[in-house]
Write an enzyme that holds these catalytic residues in place. Structure first.
Site, short mmCIF file in Angstrom:
data_model
loop_
_atom_site.label_atom_id
_atom_site.label_comp_id
_atom_site.label_asym_id
_atom_site.label_seq_id
_atom_site.Cartn_x
_atom_site.Cartn_y
_atom_site.Cartn_z
N THR A 190 1.81 7.19 -0.30
CA THR A 190 2.47 8.15 -0.79
C THR A 190 1.82 8.97 -1.91
OG1 THR A 190 4.37 6.58 -0.60
CG2 THR A 190 4.84 8.69 -1.84
N HIS A 203 0.71 -1.16 0.03
CA HIS A 203 -0.11 0.08 0.08
C HIS A 203 0.81 1.15 -0.01
CE1 HIS A 203 -3.51 -2.49 0.77
NE2 HIS A 203 -2.53 -3.41 1.77
N ARG A 204 2.10 1.08 -0.04
CA ARG A 204 2.99 2.41 -0.15
C ARG A 204 2.72 3.36 -1.02
NH1 ARG A 204 8.64 0.46 0.42
NH2 ARG A 204 8.25 0.01 2.75
N ALA A 205 2.32 2.74 -2.32
CA ALA A 205 2.42 3.80 -3.43
C ALA A 205 1.07 4.51 -3.07
CB ALA A 205 2.17 3.09 -4.78
#
Ligand code: ZN
Length: 346
Positions: free
Chosen positions: A290, A285-287
């Site tokens: 961010t 889920h980092r994208a």
């Protein structure tokens, strides 16, 4: 090159012609360091290092504990080093001092000891007290850490920098004895892909990534040449002519930082980020996170308190390009038209 860039002797950030995406990516991280840093990829002579070093002119001032080698925040934000913690426990008042946020450069020859710092084990054994020689991660706390040619740095050192940047703490352990101090910084790496790439497992941990190329537009190219010649002939005079423009950018950044906590991203925008991430097959889920953060910082940079689809369209390429899995023989997996189609459907 001095380890700390002199904010007066570098080409003015405000005078850098073109390279809008790179400049925006840097400013967004200054506004919200939680975005997770920037990786700048580009051929030689594309003003990568100039842009990063000249950020020193834009960076706002910060409060620090006077005399603390770890630049601790007087209010304890981000934690305290053992010295400051001890002083607070003993009821002593920490003296606060205001100074510019700096661009700290990491020399490529730096060893793990010089980066993380060293624990003097013999001293501990002799005196029972810990003695720590601070490294680059101590100086980086509260500042911006710049690694030029990050692709030439050993993988385990890049890993160490990324881990520390993510945790905000430098932790050193030797023979069962440990030492920790706060180390919160904006990590900026730059590299020329012709000199070797960086492993995707490392590059995708940078919040944003921008690719800079030589400008194709004749007018912009001519502007770059004229600017460079004028600066080299009279650095001080040239910088002075950009003083107003520099102040304007500084004020925009300061205002953006002030209003950031009030910037909203509505449910639709958050689902837009998730749909874009799914469409481009992002892992984890980092994208998504961010993308929303960067869109909020972009809204703040433009003085708005509502992040919208346009903000997301502006930041999405910087969030996605280095995280997309490339198909064989593909130079870049990112397709701007696909993103446009994706945003149109929302
Ligand atoms: Zn301290």
């Amino acid at each position: 090159m001095p380890p700390v860039a002199d904010r007066h002797m570098i080409f003015p950030f405000a005078a850098i012609a073109g390279q809008e995406q790179m400049k925006t990516a840097l400013l967004l991280n200054v506004i919200d360091p939680n975005i997770g840093g920037v990786l700048i990829k580009g051929e030689k002579g594309t003003a990568k290092s100039t842009a990063v070093r000249s950020l020193a002119q834009i960076l706002p001032d910060a409060e620090r504990v006077r005399g603390c080698p770890y630049n601790c925040d007087p209010g304890g934000r981000g934690g305290r080093c053992p010295d400051c913690a001890e002083a607070v426990t003993a009821g002593k008042e920490l003296i606060s001092e205001r100074g510019p946020v700096r661009v700290v450069e990491l020399p490529l020859s730096a060893t793990e000891d010089r980066i993380a710092g060293t624990l003097d084990i013999e001293h501990v054994l002799r005196s029972g007290k810990k003695r720590f020689e601070p490294g680059v991660l101590a100086r980086a706390n509260g500042n911006l850490l710049y690694v030029d040619e990050v692709n030439l740095l050993d993988d385990h050192l890049v890993d160490l920098l990324l881990d520390t940047a993510a945790m905000g703490v430098n932790y050193v352990e030797r023979e069962g004895i440990s030492f920790r101090h706060p180390s919160r910084f904006i990590l900026v790496g730059s590299m020329n892909p012709e000199e070797g790439d960086i492993r995707p497992q490392l590059s995708d941990r940078f919040g944003l990534c921008v690719e800079v190329r030589g400008e194709k537009d004749v007018t912009t190219r001519a502007e770059i040449v004229a600017g460079r010649l004028a600066f080299d002939a009279d650095p001080e005079g040239f910088s002075k002519t950009y003083a107003d423009e520099t102040k304007k950018i500084r004020d925009r950044v300061l205002n953006a930082r002030k209003i950031l906590s009030g910037v909203k991203a509505d449910k639709e925008l958050i689902s837009a980020a998730s749909r874009i991430s799914l469409y481009f097959k992002m892992d984890g889920h980092r994208a998504d996170i961010t993308m929303v953060r960067a869109a909020m910082a972009a809204a703040a940079l433009n003085g708005r308190t509502n992040a919208d689809k346009e903000d997301m369209a502006a930041v999405a390429p910087m969030v996605l390009s280095h995280r997309i899995k490339k198909r064989p023989f593909e130079e870049s997996g990112f397709d701007a038209e696909e993103l446009e189609a994706c945003l149109r459907d929302l």
